[in-house]
Design an enzyme around this catalytic site. Sequence first.
Site, PDB file in Angstrom:
ATOM      1  N   GLY A  21       0.620  -1.236  -0.207  1.00 54.67           N
ATOM      2  CA  GLY A  21       0.053   0.061  -0.280  1.00 54.67           C
ATOM      3  C   GLY A  21       0.733   1.364  -0.175  1.00 54.67           C
ATOM      4  N   THR A  47       4.894  -6.831   4.158  1.00 50.71           N
ATOM      5  CA  THR A  47       4.382  -8.212   4.555  1.00 50.71           C
ATOM      6  C   THR A  47       4.140  -9.079   3.187  1.00 50.71           C
ATOM      7  OG1 THR A  47       3.505  -7.417   6.630  1.00 50.71           O
ATOM      8  CG2 THR A  47       2.766  -9.363   5.906  1.00 50.71           C
ATOM      9  N   CYS A  48       3.592  -8.576   2.388  1.00 48.82           N
ATOM     10  CA  CYS A  48       3.078  -9.376   1.345  1.00 48.82           C
ATOM     11  C   CYS A  48       4.185 -10.020   0.425  1.00 48.82           C
ATOM     12  CB  CYS A  48       2.246  -8.636   0.258  1.00 48.82           C
ATOM     13  SG  CYS A  48       1.894  -9.556  -1.233  1.00 48.82           S
ATOM     14  N   CYS A  53       2.229 -13.195   1.431  1.00 48.74           N
ATOM     15  CA  CYS A  53       1.579 -14.052   0.191  1.00 48.74           C
ATOM     16  C   CYS A  53       2.728 -14.538  -0.600  1.00 48.74           C
ATOM     17  CB  CYS A  53       0.876 -12.867  -0.568  1.00 48.74           C
ATOM     18  SG  CYS A  53      -0.026 -11.734   0.389  1.00 48.74           S
ATOM     19  N   LYS A  56       4.926 -17.291   1.075  1.00 48.23           N
ATOM     20  CA  LYS A  56       4.021 -18.396   1.328  1.00 48.23           C
ATOM     21  C   LYS A  56       3.644 -19.175   0.003  1.00 48.23           C
ATOM     22  CE  LYS A  56      -0.180 -17.866   0.646  1.00 48.23           C
ATOM     23  NZ  LYS A  56      -1.023 -17.049   1.469  1.00 48.23           N
ATOM     24  N   GLY A 178      -7.189 -21.308  13.540  1.00 49.00           N
ATOM     25  CA  GLY A 178      -8.184 -22.004  12.673  1.00 49.00           C
ATOM     26  C   GLY A 178      -8.465 -21.060  11.653  1.00 49.00           C
ATOM     27  N   TYR A 180      -6.850 -18.322   8.278  1.00 51.56           N
ATOM     28  CA  TYR A 180      -5.971 -18.145   6.956  1.00 51.56           C
ATOM     29  C   TYR A 180      -4.571 -18.841   7.111  1.00 51.56           C
ATOM     30  CZ  TYR A 180      -8.887 -14.661   4.376  1.00 51.56           C
ATOM     31  OH  TYR A 180      -9.988 -14.289   3.665  1.00 51.56           O
ATOM     32  N   GLU A 184      -3.191 -22.433   5.886  1.00 54.29           N
ATOM     33  CA  GLU A 184      -2.335 -22.475   4.814  1.00 54.29           C
ATOM     34  C   GLU A 184      -1.094 -23.324   5.247  1.00 54.29           C
ATOM     35  OE1 GLU A 184      -3.650 -18.818   2.186  1.00 54.29           O
ATOM     36  OE2 GLU A 184      -2.028 -18.489   3.425  1.00 54.29           O
ATOM     37  N   GLY A 264      -3.679 -14.773  14.466  1.00 57.12           N
ATOM     38  CA  GLY A 264      -4.463 -13.403  13.967  1.00 57.12           C
ATOM     39  C   GLY A 264      -3.245 -12.480  13.956  1.00 57.12           C
ATOM     40  N   THR A 313      -3.882  -7.666   0.578  1.00 56.06           N
ATOM     41  CA  THR A 313      -2.942  -6.829  -0.326  1.00 56.06           C
ATOM     42  C   THR A 313      -3.562  -6.081  -1.433  1.00 56.06           C
ATOM     43  OG1 THR A 313      -0.970  -8.354  -0.115  1.00 56.06           O
ATOM     44  CG2 THR A 313      -0.820  -7.033  -1.796  1.00 56.06           C
ATOM     45  N   ALA A 343      -8.989 -15.671  -1.395  1.00 56.98           N
ATOM     46  CA  ALA A 343      -8.570 -16.945  -1.485  1.00 56.98           C
ATOM     47  C   ALA A 343      -7.778 -17.596  -0.376  1.00 56.98           C
ATOM     48  CB  ALA A 343      -7.819 -17.290  -2.781  1.00 56.98           C
ATOM     49  N   HIS A 441     -15.330 -27.573 -21.782  1.00 60.66           N
ATOM     50  CA  HIS A 441     -15.470 -28.681 -21.467  1.00 60.66           C
ATOM     51  C   HIS A 441     -14.018 -29.540 -21.694  1.00 60.66           C
ATOM     52  CE1 HIS A 441     -17.249 -32.491 -20.027  1.00 60.66           C
ATOM     53  NE2 HIS A 441     -16.730 -32.905 -21.117  1.00 60.66           N
ATOM     54  N   GLU A 446     -16.806 -25.128 -15.530  1.00 60.74           N
ATOM     55  CA  GLU A 446     -17.910 -25.165 -16.407  1.00 60.74           C
ATOM     56  C   GLU A 446     -19.251 -25.643 -15.457  1.00 60.74           C
ATOM     57  OE1 GLU A 446     -18.558 -28.803 -18.882  1.00 60.74           O
ATOM     58  OE2 GLU A 446     -16.747 -29.673 -17.910  1.00 60.74           O
TER      59      GLU A 446
HETATM   60  P1  NDP Z   1      -7.288 -14.969  11.440  1.00 59.28           P
HETATM   61  O1  NDP Z   1      -8.014 -13.914  11.897  1.00 59.28           O
HETATM   62  O2  NDP Z   1      -7.794 -15.437   9.921  1.00 59.28           O
HETATM   63  O3  NDP Z   1      -7.236 -16.402  12.184  1.00 59.28           O
HETATM   64  C1  NDP Z   1      -6.693 -16.115  13.412  1.00 59.28           C
HETATM   65  C2  NDP Z   1      -7.147 -17.441  14.192  1.00 59.28           C
HETATM   66  O4  NDP Z   1      -6.386 -17.566  15.591  1.00 59.28           O
HETATM   67  C3  NDP Z   1      -8.512 -17.658  14.416  1.00 59.28           C
HETATM   68  O5  NDP Z   1      -8.916 -19.138  14.163  1.00 59.28           O
HETATM   69  C4  NDP Z   1      -8.760 -17.256  15.757  1.00 59.28           C
HETATM   70  O6  NDP Z   1      -9.986 -17.992  16.318  1.00 59.28           O
HETATM   71  C5  NDP Z   1      -7.467 -17.628  16.397  1.00 59.28           C
HETATM   72  N1  NDP Z   1      -7.262 -17.040  17.704  1.00 59.28           N
HETATM   73  C6  NDP Z   1      -7.191 -15.663  17.758  1.00 59.28           C
HETATM   74  N2  NDP Z   1      -6.804 -15.474  19.056  1.00 59.28           N
HETATM   75  C7  NDP Z   1      -6.454 -16.433  19.804  1.00 59.28           C
HETATM   76  C8  NDP Z   1      -6.040 -16.804  21.197  1.00 59.28           C
HETATM   77  N3  NDP Z   1      -5.697 -15.923  22.085  1.00 59.28           N
HETATM   78  N4  NDP Z   1      -5.905 -18.283  21.266  1.00 59.28           N
HETATM   79  C9  NDP Z   1      -6.277 -19.027  20.235  1.00 59.28           C
HETATM   80  N5  NDP Z   1      -6.644 -18.932  19.225  1.00 59.28           N
HETATM   81  C10 NDP Z   1      -6.790 -17.645  18.722  1.00 59.28           C
HETATM   82  O7  NDP Z   1      -5.781 -14.474  11.275  1.00 59.28           O
HETATM   83  P2  NDP Z   1      -4.543 -15.047  10.426  1.00 59.28           P
HETATM   84  O8  NDP Z   1      -3.242 -14.657  11.337  1.00 59.28           O
HETATM   85  O9  NDP Z   1      -4.731 -16.483   9.968  1.00 59.28           O
HETATM   86  O10 NDP Z   1      -4.550 -14.026   9.258  1.00 59.28           O
HETATM   87  C11 NDP Z   1      -4.359 -12.727   9.415  1.00 59.28           C
HETATM   88  C12 NDP Z   1      -5.079 -11.865   8.462  1.00 59.28           C
HETATM   89  O11 NDP Z   1      -4.090 -12.046   7.211  1.00 59.28           O
HETATM   90  C13 NDP Z   1      -6.227 -12.682   7.758  1.00 59.28           C
HETATM   91  O12 NDP Z   1      -7.376 -12.251   8.362  1.00 59.28           O
HETATM   92  C14 NDP Z   1      -5.998 -12.184   6.432  1.00 59.28           C
HETATM   93  O13 NDP Z   1      -6.698 -10.976   6.456  1.00 59.28           O
HETATM   94  C15 NDP Z   1      -4.565 -12.068   5.828  1.00 59.28           C
HETATM   95  N6  NDP Z   1      -4.280 -13.093   5.317  1.00 59.28           N
HETATM   96  C16 NDP Z   1      -4.870 -13.385   4.082  1.00 59.28           C
HETATM   97  C17 NDP Z   1      -4.417 -14.566   3.190  1.00 59.28           C
HETATM   98  C18 NDP Z   1      -4.922 -14.707   1.728  1.00 59.28           C
HETATM   99  O14 NDP Z   1      -5.518 -13.739   1.497  1.00 59.28           O
HETATM  100  N7  NDP Z   1      -4.780 -15.889   1.507  1.00 59.28           N
HETATM  101  C19 NDP Z   1      -3.120 -15.474   3.788  1.00 59.28           C
HETATM  102  C20 NDP Z   1      -2.939 -14.972   5.291  1.00 59.28           C
HETATM  103  C21 NDP Z   1      -3.455 -13.986   5.973  1.00 59.28           C
HETATM  104  P3  NDP Z   1     -11.466 -17.536  16.249  1.00 59.28           P
HETATM  105  O15 NDP Z   1     -12.044 -17.959  14.900  1.00 59.28           O
HETATM  106  O16 NDP Z   1     -12.047 -18.104  17.398  1.00 59.28           O
HETATM  107  O17 NDP Z   1     -11.472 -15.981  16.594  1.00 59.28           O
END
Ligand code: NDP
Length: 452
Positions: A21, A47-48, A53, A56, A178, A180, A184, A264, A313, A343, A441, A446
Amino acid sequence: MNNQTGNNNHYDLIVIGAGSGGVRAARIAANYGAKVAIVESVRVGGTCVLRGCVPKKLLVYGSHFAKDIEDSEGFGWQISSFIHDWSKLISNKNKELDRLNKIYLNLLSKVNIINGFAEIISNNEIEVNGEVLSTNSILIAVGGKPFMPDIIGKELCIDSDAALDLKKFPTSIVINGGGYIALEFAGIFASFGSNVTLVYRGKNILRGFDSDISKLITEELKNSKIKLLTETEISSVAKTSDGLLTKLSSGEEVITKEVMYATGRVPATNDLGLKNVGIKIGSIGEIIVDDNNETNIKNIFAIGDVTNRINLTPVAIAEGQIFADNRFGATNKKCDYSNVASAVFTQPAIGVVGLSEVEAEKLYADNGGISIFKTSFKPMKQTLGGRNTKIFIKMIVTNKDNKVVGIHGIGDDMPEIIQICAVAIKAGATKDDFDNTMGIHPTAAEELVTLK
Ligand code: NDP
């Protein structure tokens, strides 16, 4: 808005953070003739390019060969041995990042690049490397950083930055989260042959995604031999002679080579001097901006992950472009955050755009409701390849005007497919428009034009 002062240390714009950005904003502003500096404490790319991205996806590509080799047997290939050299992959990945870093530096040929850590000291001054620079406007584009909750043994755990640069391949790993990044990396390490235990505090992974996606990707994780422990938290991590001992809230204990947290990301605003000028922040430290990307302090703006709007990004790049156009090109654009496709590069991958079933049901409850069209099938490649994996596609359509308001899918090509679905949805396509389009096809895509 050109710099008229003649003072060498005075700029029209100082951008803090040279990620996707910030670089876009700096480059476009300079192209408009503004005198621009960009301050970056690590190296240009953000970061990206350097920690997200790009590296990764290279690891996703690298790991996917294991599945391709497995598939190839059914097509008559005999591969007696294949050995992976992790350090070669990491070294080649780093060479590619160096190449991209140079491209980014070239993009900034009209911008003064300052290597250092910037602190905002007033609404038109920053301090970097002990020097004060003045400016008509400041753009904060510092992005985010991994968040790790406080647990016993936190210092023994790695985050995604470290996971992308491991010197030694971890033959076993616990991944917490759980979302992104957790999913991944679980796919990457599992495909390279690691024993992966994925620990998630909630019931269904990928919270916020359509429930079918969450359910079906859970099955795919199991197919990939990833051990998924839901409704579980990590109590502590300790070093033992056999590796890291992770104690779980269930009472279970796991010993692995690495423990990774993907819980996160939070805005990287520490020591930036936000308090010096009274910039308003939200509950996780995100900088609050209006729809012109301006903070509560006049002439200080912010874009990208540091604002925690949509942390992707292409969104940060769009925000940077719009900021520069509005500020230095006298346009009055607003960023359109509707129907942003995304994605998740799991294996198979996920692609989504628009509303989930639950969101659409709620939104259209009093306006005719919605219809759901979905299909799930074995990919043609796997008829001979033999791996147990499925392609899934789901379309959400409004009953009143036949509009497609959401598409969600799982399959190796889904990120490529969903990008074009996003164009159709943004153009207002109806289910009839999809149905009236001839398919190609034999493809997985499709199925989108033959959904019944
Ligand atoms: P996410 O917000 O996607 O996931 C964070 C995960 O950690 C959730 O499952 C959350 O649980 C869990 N969590 C949060 N706090 C705690 C805690 N204290 N104890 C245990 N578990 C916890 O974040 P990511 O770090 O995976 O990715 C960050 C951001 O980066 C994404 O939101 C996305 O915007 C971006 N990103 C995009 C990608 C792409 O476009 N392919 C790839 C990677 C990142 P709960 O569900 O309960 O909140």
